[in-house]
Design a protein around this motif. Structure first.
Motif, PDB file in Angstrom:
ATOM      1  N   CYS A   1       0.793  -1.231   0.009  1.00 11.89           N
ATOM      2  CA  CYS A   1       0.036   0.175  -0.085  1.00 11.89           C
ATOM      3  C   CYS A   1       0.816   1.377  -0.141  1.00 11.89           C
ATOM      4  O   CYS A   1       1.830   1.405   0.928  1.00 11.89           O
TER       5      CYS A   1
ATOM      6  N   TYR B   1       0.554   3.832   1.253  1.00 18.05           N
ATOM      7  CA  TYR B   1       0.278   4.871   2.401  1.00 18.05           C
ATOM      8  C   TYR B   1       0.875   4.007   3.540  1.00 18.05           C
ATOM      9  O   TYR B   1       1.094   4.597   4.580  1.00 18.05           O
ATOM     10  N   CYS B   2       0.538   2.696   3.511  1.00 16.61           N
ATOM     11  CA  CYS B   2       0.797   1.930   4.828  1.00 16.61           C
ATOM     12  C   CYS B   2       2.114   0.953   4.516  1.00 16.61           C
ATOM     13  O   CYS B   2       2.508   0.166   5.611  1.00 16.61           O
TER      14      CYS B   2
ATOM     15  N   HIS C   1      -7.499  -0.133   0.045  1.00 16.40           N
ATOM     16  CA  HIS C   1      -6.864  -0.879   1.293  1.00 16.40           C
ATOM     17  C   HIS C   1      -8.121  -0.728   2.378  1.00 16.40           C
ATOM     18  O   HIS C   1      -8.191   0.114   3.094  1.00 16.40           O
TER      19      HIS C   1
ATOM     20  N   CYS D   1      -6.235   1.841   5.401  1.00 18.02           N
ATOM     21  CA  CYS D   1      -6.279   3.287   5.224  1.00 18.02           C
ATOM     22  C   CYS D   1      -7.278   3.550   4.541  1.00 18.02           C
ATOM     23  O   CYS D   1      -7.764   4.822   4.458  1.00 18.02           O
TER      24      CYS D   1
HETATM   25 ZN   LIG Z   1      -3.061   1.613   3.460  1.00 22.78          ZN
END
Ligand SMILES: [Zn+2]
Lengths: 1001, 91
Positions: free
Chosen positions: B6, B8-9, B59, B63
């Protein structure tokens, strides 16, 4: 009559620990360490089952998980009964009760055995050819087939055992603790990798651990002694976890593997209480080393399936590891050197080897010389053409092979025996490798498939990589591990290996016979009774693809997935169709490698934990007041509240009437709630709903309809403007999560420029809905500070209020058509507010009602329920809800689709009301609607979507969708039922209070 | 079960994500000006490639961000991951 065929004490067997067990009703004894198979063989029991199709007597064939014949039912008729257990894998324990499967009435006398004599009538594809026609007979055929065939019985009682799932993570996973696996695990762990070593058997060391012969030495020590020291060493390494009785079931992409750890199956029943029986390990490994070894191949010749015929390596293992002789006069039949290892070992233990039949004409190795020195007669260039003995082999017939191996020549010779060991060479166990997506290549010189292209960070080593001899394994392992693990050195740099094994092999997939092929029974798949003849027949009938031949002949489709015979099936296809093995490819090996119990698969997710469910903050009150519950999405919703033995119908009639006559109360907490904030919130709502939102004043509520981009109704609900840039949207109970997901999708991917924030607050608020003519009196008692006058608080508006010190939001909105209020309050106060309303409503006979009454009340008003009156094919126009579709808005989700050529058709199914000719007759939801019953075929115009008896209107009412229904008001239609037809009239879907007078009553 | 990185994560199990079909299909800015055929092209037509495919994923149990994934559908190998609005890598 029982003999004791123990030959010598073995390391694995504890002869001081005697265990009694029952097989087919008879009591036997074995020792701790025995498998059911080894214990039976020690008692001279070979006959353990009947074959699937011909019901031929079958015996123990192998000593491992590849066993096709010796599959038994454990503890029949108890809650712990289990079918399809391989006798070669289950360790005996005090009290074990096992029985043969697939034989009736008994293994010694089997009525189905007559199929054996009828076998000319049971060719490949017999079931497809015969039982398919005429199709109306199928039920009778099925009964017959199921009774006489079938593999085991499933339990009928709840499973008393506990199962668990466990996630595991490691740097290096090593599958298989044979010599290669042990060495790999040691190298990995000693270099600092967090290592996990899994072994399906109860002991470590694979086949080398019982290799006690002087012919195989490592660093001048007998190979088993050398390996034992290695094992003792790895047991002390801290970052190495070793699990025995753990078999890998599946090897998925990205090095994700499933393994089953067996914890109690070897314990006496009384020691299993409160212990986890099996664990499903979900393993994520950075690197995987597959060291699953290889499986010995059988040989394919006439009558190669009699009890007493085993793989040569199995006889070796039973003698060396379990101290059991499989017979007293053993013959070995081979095309390679492996059988000589068995011969030498048996000879050492004093078991008579009557003869060795070798396909090879010119063979010369130290192993063979040694065998001949010990007076074992070797027939070189010979093959077995037949065997005899019904319940146990008693002799073989041999003939000489022609130079090309295609024919037999000379005269037939018969040799007496009570056991036959066969060895057709070795097949690398590449099952897990191919499951992971790996691609194989065919090695011509010894006719094996070996790993070629790895799809993830993994490697195959040892026999599963086609390195069969001790020489090959030990000379390559050092460099392989160094490269794969990226390490400087292993302990295995300069090993000195002595091995007498010669690799020569004479591979003949189907051995020739003096009989015509049609007269032979040369089994390729023992469990499914598929013969070489069947495969040839399939090819004659035009099947070419290996996958098709497999299904037609059922080769490789049993619980053993054809671990033994798949290669021969391929070989016979290749030879018969004159195509190359490498080009044929293999059939797909599917997980699980060996069968898993359902208990292992579900783990702890049983009973109330099978699926998660959600409860409202008021749930306990509903329970206490005897509500029946309904599942709506994941929610448990109060369905109705039966009083004094009422059935559902009576309860719903009472609740519905009370709500309209005085007051009703509903727990609406499950409705989805989405908090929407941001300077573009109004614009956002304009784009996602069909109607206009910009002009909605602060403090007002509005009903909205949401479409998919294809124009079909997706969800609905009331949205309230709490402030200039702040809304609270409600969704249907079942749609809450998907609506939020859809809104987020548009916001992030199509309209990222909008300043809007979405928060799901479904669980944060409890919603108590009070409706009916007395609702105002009740709610104003609960919230005395609020001005409830119609001027201050009209329909479709909202007020911030306080109950005591607790803030709440009160909406005057209605899904029943009655004057009603919804109190939204922080979830943990929900039950208290509900109870306050009940208390205040006492004098008005306030009646709690569930979802069923809610559905009835809204149907009286003609309000739709998305998902009940709609499916994914209804537009707002089809629902006669044109009023909610804005003509002015330039765009909204689904707008363009509302005038596609298909959606503007006049004869689409449209929502209408239906009234029955007989007002007491209630229609069945889902019933078909027709206009002309005589027309053939009868044209279906639509179906009933909602139907109730209305206690307030004192007649049956229904909603339905009807082709072109919009223009059929007043028209008579017919609902044909199984034994009657019901006459209905198309009506306005709003049955009650069309003028909405009750909203302000 | 594959692992998705991901943007972001970081790396997470596939079970935390939901697939959202083919990427880079832009909703027309002026749907009302499209013919039925043009609208149907946007609404219904998807490639479903065996091989390298550009896809949308979210996701959903993390998130909740949407992003793009380049995945070989024949073996699930993920070649690239990039945020919404970013240029697709040349693969
Ligand atoms: Zn994420």
């Amino acid at each position: 009559m029982t003999k004791n065929l123990r030959v010598k004490t073995s390391k694995l067997i504890d002869e001081t620990y005697k265990i009694s067990f029952k097989f087919n009703g008879k009591t036997y004894y074995g020792y701790k360490g025995d498998t059911l198979a080894s214990a039976l063989l020690a008692n001279d029991v070979h006959l353990v089952g009947r074959s699937f199709k011909y019901h031929r007597p079958r015996g123990i064939m192998t000593a491992g998980s590849e066993e096709p014949n010796a599959i038994v039912q454990l503890h029949n008729n108890t809650s712990r009964t289990e079918p399809n257990v391989r006798a070669t894998e289950i360790e005996i324990y005090e009290g074990l009760i096992a029985s043969s499967q697939n034989c009736w009435p008994s293994v010694n006398f089997d009525i189905g055995g007559i199929n054996n004599f009828l076998s000319p009538l049971l060719p490949a594809g017999f079931y497809y050819k015969t039982f398919m026609w005429p199709s109306s007979f199928w039920k009778k055929y099925e009964y017959f087939i199921r009774k006489s065939a079938g593999l085991g019985k499933s339990p009928t009682k709840p499973d008393p055992d506990i199962y668990e799932h466990k996630y595991m993570h490691c740097d290096v996973l090593v599958i298989g603790a044979g010599i290669s696996g042990i060495m790999a695990a040691k190298a990995a762990a000693k270099n600092g990798f967090k290592t996990l070593l899994l072994e399906e058997k109860s002991y470590l060391g694979g086949s080398t651990i019982y290799q006690n012969s002087e012919h195989f030495k490592i660093n001048n020590q007998i190979s088993s002694s050398w390996l034992e020291k290695e094992i003792n060493e790895i047991k002390k390494i801290k970052n190495l976890e070793i699990k025995i009785r753990t078999s890998v079931a599946a090897f998925h992409g990205y090095n994700f593997l499933l393994a089953r750890e067996n914890l109690t199956d070897h314990l006496p029943l009384d020691q299993r209480k409160n212990k986890t029986r099996q664990k499903l390990l979900k393993i994520r490994a950075k690197k995987v080393i597959t060291a699953t070894g290889s499986l010995e191949r059988p040989l394919i010749f006439d009558n190669n399936d009699r009890p007493g015929i085993l793989l040569s390596s199995a006889i070796n293992k039973y003698a060396n590891l379990f101290g059991v002789a499989c017979g007293e006069k053993i013959i070995l039949f081979t095309n390679n050197d492996s059988a000589y290892e068995t011969a030498i070992n048996l000879n050492q233990k004093g078991v008579k080897v009557a003869a060795i039949i070798d396909n090879r004409e010119e063979v010369d190795s130290k192993l063979i010389k040694d065998t001949e020195k010990n007076n074992m007669k070797v027939y070189k260039g010979y093959t077995i053409v037949d065997t005899s003995g019904y319940r146990r082999i008693n002799s073989i017939s041999i003939m000489q092979l022609s130079k090309d191996g295609q024919k037999v020549i000379g005269t037939k010779k018969t040799i007496v025996c009570d056991c036959l060991g066969i060895s057709g060479g070795w097949t690398p166990a590449v099952h897990l490798f191919t499951q992971s997506g790996g691609k194989l290549k065919f090695r011509d010189e010894d006719q094996v498939f070996i790993p070629n292209i790895y799809p993830s960070d993994q490697i195959s080593i040892g026999a599963c990589n086609g390195d069969f001899t001790l020489n090959e394994i030990l000379s390559t392992i050092n460099n392989k591990l160094k490269e794969f693990l990226n390490i400087k050195e292993t302990d295995y740099k300069n090993l000195d290996v002595q091995s007498s094994y010669n690799k020569s092999k004479r591979n003949i997939w189907l051995l020739p016979s003096d009989k015509a092929i049609g007269k032979t029974k040369s089994f390729v798949d023992y469990q499914n009774d598929a013969t070489a003849k069947d495969i040839k027949l399939a090819l004659r009938e035009g099947f070419r693809s290996i996958e098709h031949v497999k299904r037609y002949t059922t080769t490789g489709m049993g619980t053993d997935q054809g671990k033994l015979g798949n290669m021969h099936a391929l070989g016979i296809i290749s030879e018969t169709s004159d195509s190359k093995m490498g080009e044929l490819g293999t059939t797909t090996f599917r997980p699980p490698y060996t069968p898993l119990t359902f208990g292992t698969i579900v783990g702890r997710n049983v009973g109330e934990y099978f699926d998660i469910f959600r409860k409202t903050p008021i749930h306990d009150w509903h329970i206490k007041n005897k509500a029946e519950f309904e599942n709506v999405g994941q929610w448990k919703r109060a369905w109705f509240y039966p009083k004094d033995g009422e059935n559902m119908y009576d309860a719903v009639q009472r609740e519905s009437k009370a709500a309209r006559d005085s007051a009703g109360i509903l727990d609406a907490s499950t409705l989805g709630k989405i908090d929407i904030q941001g300077t573009d919130a109004s614009e956002f709502l304009n784009r996602v709903y069909t109607n206009a939102w910009s002009k909605l004043a602060v403090g007002k509520c509005r009903y909205g309809l949401m479409l998919n981009e294809d124009g079909m109704v997706y969800d609905d609900g009331v949205t309230t403007r709490l402030d200039e840039n702040h809304y609270i949207m409600t969704t249907t109970t079942g749609g809450a999560a998907t609506v939020l997901g859809k809104l987020e999708d548009y916001l992030q991917t199509e309209w990222p420029e909008l300043d809007v924030y979405l928060t799901s607050v479904t669980d944060h608020y409890a919603t108590v809905s009070v409706c009916g003519p007395n609702s105002k009196k009740i709610v104003s008692q609960v919230i005395p500070d609020l001005d409830f006058s119609d001027e201050n608080f009209p329909h479709m508006s909202f007020k911030n209020a306080k109950i005591g010190k607790i803030k709440c939001r009160v909406m005057r909105i209605s899904f029943t058509g009655e004057h009603s209020y919804e109190i939204n309050i922080q979830a943990n106060y929900g039950k208290s507010v509900w109870e306050k309303c009940m208390e205040a409503g006492k004098e008005f006979n306030i009646t709690p009602y569930g979802t069923e009454t809610m559905h009835l009340l809204r149907a009286e008003k003609g309000f739709i329920i998305v998902g009940q009156d709609t499916d994914a094919t209804m537009t707002p126009i089809d629902l006669q809800m044109d009023w909610i579709v804005s003509k002015k808005k330039y765009d909204f989700i689904g707008k363009r689709s509302l005038y596609r050529s298909d959606t503007i058709k006049e004869d689409r199914k449209q929502l209408v009301g239906l009234l029955t000719e007989n007002p007491d007759e209630v229609l069945e939801e889902g019933a078909q609607i027709v206009a002309d019953i005589k027309k053939s075929p009868v044209e279906m115009l639509g179906h009933v979507t909602s139907s109730y008896y209305s206690p307030n209107l004192k007649k049956s009412i229904a909603l339905g969708v009807v082709r072109g229904g919009k223009n059929m008001l007043g028209q008579k239609l017919i609902i044909p039922m199984e034994n009657k037809q019901i006459n209905v009239t198309v009506a306005d879907p709003v049955f009650l209070d069309k003028e909405n007078k009750r909203l302000n009553a | 079960m594959f692992i998705i990185n991901c943007p972001y994560c970081g790396e997470r199990e596939q079970s935390e994500f939901k697939a959202g079909g083919e990427a880079h299909i832009v909703r027309p800015k002026q749907p009302t000006e499209l013919s039925d055929d043009q609208w149907a092209e946007y609404l219904f037509m998807r490639k479903n490639i065996k091989g390298v495919q550009f896809e949308r994923w979210v996701h959903v149990h993390g998130c909740r961000k949407w992003f793009n994934v380049v995945r070989d559908t024949s073996n699930d190998m993920i070649k690239a991951v990039y945020k919404m609005g970013e240029k697709p890598p040349s693969i």
